[in-house]
Design an enzyme around this catalytic site. Structure first.
Site, PDB file in Angstrom:
ATOM      1  N   TYR A  53     -11.198  -4.493 -20.275  1.00 53.82           N
ATOM      2  CA  TYR A  53     -11.027  -3.113 -20.374  1.00 53.82           C
ATOM      3  C   TYR A  53     -11.444  -2.711 -22.012  1.00 53.82           C
ATOM      4  O   TYR A  53     -11.321  -3.686 -22.819  1.00 53.82           O
ATOM      5  CB  TYR A  53      -9.474  -2.858 -20.365  1.00 53.82           C
ATOM      6  CG  TYR A  53      -8.979  -2.658 -18.869  1.00 53.82           C
ATOM      7  CD1 TYR A  53      -9.656  -1.549 -18.298  1.00 53.82           C
ATOM      8  CD2 TYR A  53      -7.964  -3.349 -18.503  1.00 53.82           C
ATOM      9  CE1 TYR A  53      -9.122  -1.532 -16.706  1.00 53.82           C
ATOM     10  CE2 TYR A  53      -7.521  -3.233 -16.940  1.00 53.82           C
ATOM     11  CZ  TYR A  53      -8.083  -2.191 -16.228  1.00 53.82           C
ATOM     12  OH  TYR A  53      -7.725  -2.152 -15.056  1.00 53.82           O
ATOM     13  N   GLU A  99      -0.804  -2.427 -18.000  1.00 53.66           N
ATOM     14  CA  GLU A  99       0.381  -2.864 -18.597  1.00 53.66           C
ATOM     15  C   GLU A  99       0.214  -2.519 -20.148  1.00 53.66           C
ATOM     16  O   GLU A  99       1.119  -3.136 -20.760  1.00 53.66           O
ATOM     17  CB  GLU A  99       0.903  -3.982 -18.188  1.00 53.66           C
ATOM     18  CG  GLU A  99       1.473  -4.093 -16.787  1.00 53.66           C
ATOM     19  CD  GLU A  99       0.065  -4.333 -15.978  1.00 53.66           C
ATOM     20  OE1 GLU A  99      -0.013  -3.440 -15.023  1.00 53.66           O
ATOM     21  OE2 GLU A  99      -0.939  -5.059 -16.021  1.00 53.66           O
ATOM     22  N   ASN A 157     -10.268   4.423 -14.193  1.00 47.96           N
ATOM     23  CA  ASN A 157      -9.494   3.266 -13.545  1.00 47.96           C
ATOM     24  C   ASN A 157      -8.618   3.638 -12.327  1.00 47.96           C
ATOM     25  O   ASN A 157      -7.389   4.394 -12.858  1.00 47.96           O
ATOM     26  CB  ASN A 157      -8.741   2.440 -14.633  1.00 47.96           C
ATOM     27  CG  ASN A 157      -8.433   1.277 -14.381  1.00 47.96           C
ATOM     28  OD1 ASN A 157      -8.947   0.445 -13.764  1.00 47.96           O
ATOM     29  ND2 ASN A 157      -7.099   0.930 -14.405  1.00 47.96           N
ATOM     30  N   GLU A 158      -8.619   2.938 -11.201  1.00 45.57           N
ATOM     31  CA  GLU A 158      -7.675   3.364 -10.047  1.00 45.57           C
ATOM     32  C   GLU A 158      -7.186   4.894  -9.966  1.00 45.57           C
ATOM     33  O   GLU A 158      -5.921   5.047  -9.908  1.00 45.57           O
ATOM     34  CB  GLU A 158      -6.231   2.227 -10.301  1.00 45.57           C
ATOM     35  CG  GLU A 158      -6.669   0.777 -10.172  1.00 45.57           C
ATOM     36  CD  GLU A 158      -5.390  -0.016 -10.417  1.00 45.57           C
ATOM     37  OE1 GLU A 158      -5.494  -0.995  -9.595  1.00 45.57           O
ATOM     38  OE2 GLU A 158      -4.759   0.399 -11.142  1.00 45.57           O
ATOM     39  N   GLU A 234     -10.104  -6.363  -9.025  1.00 39.46           N
ATOM     40  CA  GLU A 234      -8.999  -6.823  -9.587  1.00 39.46           C
ATOM     41  C   GLU A 234      -8.328  -7.557  -8.367  1.00 39.46           C
ATOM     42  O   GLU A 234      -7.569  -7.287  -7.725  1.00 39.46           O
ATOM     43  CB  GLU A 234      -7.982  -6.081 -10.078  1.00 39.46           C
ATOM     44  CG  GLU A 234      -8.404  -5.273 -11.487  1.00 39.46           C
ATOM     45  CD  GLU A 234      -7.388  -4.235 -11.972  1.00 39.46           C
ATOM     46  OE1 GLU A 234      -6.170  -4.485 -11.528  1.00 39.46           O
ATOM     47  OE2 GLU A 234      -7.562  -3.182 -12.601  1.00 39.46           O
ATOM     48  N   TYR A 301       0.876 -13.420 -17.396  1.00 38.47           N
ATOM     49  CA  TYR A 301       0.653 -13.278 -16.134  1.00 38.47           C
ATOM     50  C   TYR A 301       0.585 -14.009 -14.958  1.00 38.47           C
ATOM     51  O   TYR A 301      -0.046 -14.052 -13.997  1.00 38.47           O
ATOM     52  CB  TYR A 301      -0.752 -12.420 -16.098  1.00 38.47           C
ATOM     53  CG  TYR A 301      -0.980 -11.390 -15.172  1.00 38.47           C
ATOM     54  CD1 TYR A 301      -0.737  -9.891 -15.338  1.00 38.47           C
ATOM     55  CD2 TYR A 301      -1.532 -11.708 -13.951  1.00 38.47           C
ATOM     56  CE1 TYR A 301      -0.977  -9.253 -14.263  1.00 38.47           C
ATOM     57  CE2 TYR A 301      -1.936 -10.692 -12.946  1.00 38.47           C
ATOM     58  CZ  TYR A 301      -1.581  -9.482 -13.077  1.00 38.47           C
ATOM     59  OH  TYR A 301      -1.775  -8.259 -12.169  1.00 38.47           O
TER      60      TYR A 301
END
Length: 575
Positions: A53, A99, A157-158, A234, A301
């Site tokens: 990103y 996040e 994005n999404e 993803e 993560y």
């Protein structure tokens, strides 16, 4: 010139079909000195592509002021990937989620009380255009059509998880085209019908995001896009943590089965995350589904490379699967990065927040309490102060619209804590005859990064009242804490309840990675040689902070803690 396109349900690189095996590594969550190490480990696992990103708020922290140095040097990260013969997928969407604080959007957007985000609202679009006028020309020389490593770029994005304004998506696409981004453009969304319907536009490749149920997800995509290659943009092989929750882990064997299933179907995949890294400083985001949930400093993560950059069982399973799938033996892993224990540091100096306000901040006055955004502040804390007349026996204090956590003081004496996620909070205050100073220290614990509640302004949003009387006439101290190394400390290690800065010195011969243990400390931020390492909080699940060696130096290292509550006065550096 090299070409990357789609044809007959395949990705085509220089006229040959190719399966993209990508891993997500965010340059902005890793100190630059370790970019090459992490990318080498990606290649050594058998991957051919890195995905990242690009967070707008890192690169334009103040409107019209741009930052592409140090940890923000995205082109250097891409250059290293190219040197290692890795392809690159870049996702420079105005919004990234991830996040990350405010989903990557800059906080100064919220200075406009009427701002509309992620839609065709011209004042918002003008800000994006100005940013892209700077960012996209920096990326252009690295496009595969210019002999660079960038094969694809994401326009948003999404988006289908948020909205359905396809005119907005078309606008972003047109900006990319105007700037000569002549590589494959794509979107990514969850596999639910409404997400695909809201996030797709004609002529732009759609990809899907998921963590399991591979066939179901790809079948959903095929219903909307039957003639294009399958790609999971993803593959969620782990998950992130919120404060006050349990640490998330996912069975490596299960991850391996899902990964192998995608590969056997001929699908391309981007593993999210391959290496998560760290939410340094105040850059963690937050969720708000049923209640506000701030994300921790670590972005480990449960990824194949852990937060420290070390291979895990997932890493070696994926490496084995890819070796079998491709028939190629991956390169050797680089040497492990050294970790050391440095012992205990005593915090021998301190200064209370109330004694150093004017060293840290210029006060702002207002009839009503203003938000951080209204005073031009992005991150950190903000202190609100007002005088209350007396006497007043036992009145209830209410804070309307607290974002996110507040400590309350009367004449600098701690009274209690308010937290955004708790309902119906109030304190009983007794004001003496001569009156009293009310102080409210509010912490921005991270702007919401996902969902319909993105406009998450910080500080006190509505107002403060005692019983039914609204309190006016406030003095506010914005506390970004980007200048704590300029504080004048006193050699007084006394521990008192309340917000206090503590200073100590770590003296070492040679820098190395280490782990900071904060046993006995309650909540605050840790600064190493002026660098804001991140938040700590005894509630967990995160109990330690990762300290990369490049943030240290041979000789004396200055350690500063901003501790909000009472504590001990020692910290440990121990692997």
């Amino acid at each position: 010139m090299p070409t990357f396109k789609t044809s007959n349900q395949h990705f085509i690189l220089d006229n040959e079909p190719i399966q993209i095996i990508s891993g997500a590594i965010h340059y902005f969550r890793i100190v630059p000195q370790y970019w090459e190490d992490r990318l080498l480990k990606l290649k050594a696992c058998g991957f051919n592509t890195v995905e990242t990103y690009v967070p707008w708020n890192l690169h334009e922290p103040r409107e019209g002021e741009y930052n592409f140095e140090g940890i923000a040097n995205v082109t250097e990260f891409i250059r290293i990937a190219q040197k290692l013969d890795l392809m690159v997928i870049v996702r420079p969407s105005p919004y990234i989620c991830a996040e990350w604080e405010f989903g990557g959007l800059p906080s100064w957007l919220l200075e406009d009380a009427n701002i509309k985000l992620r839609c065709y609202y011209e004042p918002y679009l003008e800000k994006i255009r100005a940013y892209y006028n700077v960012l996209l020309p920096k990326l252009k020389p690295f496009l595969c059509t210019k002999n660079g490593p960038i094969i694809a770029m994401q326009i948003e994005n999404e988006y289908g998880s948020f909205g359905n304004d396809t005119r907005y998506l078309e606008y972003i696409k047109d900006l990319f085209i105007e700037h000569g981004m002549d590589v494959l453009l794509f979107t990514s969304d969850g596999p639910a019908d409404h997400m695909l319907q809201g996030g797709m536009i004609p002529g732009i490749l759609e990809t899907v995001n998921f963590g399991s149920e591979v066939k179901e997800a790809f079948n959903s995509l095929l219903r909307y896009q039957p003639d294009e290659p399958l790609m999971c943009m993803e593959f969620w092989n782990g998950w992130f943590d919120h404060w006050l929750e349990e640490h998330h882990e996912r069975d490596p064997e299960e991850v391996g089965r899902v990964f192998e299933e995608m590969l056997s179907m001929g699908a391309s995949v981007n593993v999210y995350m391959f290496h998560g890294g760290t939410n340094f400083g105040f850059y963690n985001g937050a969720n708000h589904i049923k209640q506000y949930e701030p994300t921790v400093t670590s972005y480990d993560y449960d990824a194949p490379l852990n937060e420290y950059g070390e291979p895990t069982k997932k890493y070696f399973l994926m490496r084995e699967i890819l070796t079998k799938h491709t028939g190629k033996t991956p390169i050797d892993l680089p040497e492990p990065i050294e970790r050391k224990s440095f012992g205990t540091v005593e915090m021998t100096e301190s200064i209370n927040l109330f004694d150093c306000l004017h060293q840290l901040s210029e006060p702002v006055t207002s009839v009503f309490p203003k938000t951080m955004e209204e005073v031009g502040q992005d991150y950190g804390f903000i202190l609100y102060e007002t005088m209350i007349s007396g006497p007043r026996p036992k009145q209830q204090l209410f804070i309307q619209g607290l974002h996110d956590r507040a400590l309350v003081f009367l004449n600098n004496q701690f009274q209690g804590t308010y937290e955004r996620w708790e309902d119906k909070q109030s304190l009983t205050l007794e004001i003496p005859r001569e009156g009293a100073k009310l102080s409210i220290l509010v912490e921005n614990m991270g702007r919401i990064n996902y969902g319909p509640l993105l406009k998450d302004r910080k500080g006190i949003i509505e107002g403060v009242h005692l019983d039914n009387q609204v309190l006016f006439n406030w003095t506010m101290y914005p506390l970004t804490l980007d200048n704590v190394n300029e504080l004048h400390f006193e050699k007084d290690p006394s521990i008192e309840r309340g917000p206090t800065f503590f200073r100590g010195e770590l003296i070492i011969e040679k820098p190395a990675d280490t782990i900071v243990h904060l046993d006995g400390w309650t909540k605050g931020n840790l600064f190493i040689n002026g660098f804001n390492l991140g938040r700590y909080w005894e509630v967990g699940p995160q109990k330690t902070l990762y300290l990369p060696g490049p943030l240290l130096k041979s000789g004396m290292n200055e350690i500063i803690l901003f501790e909000l509550h009472g504590t001990k006065n020692k910290i440990r550096f121990e692997c």
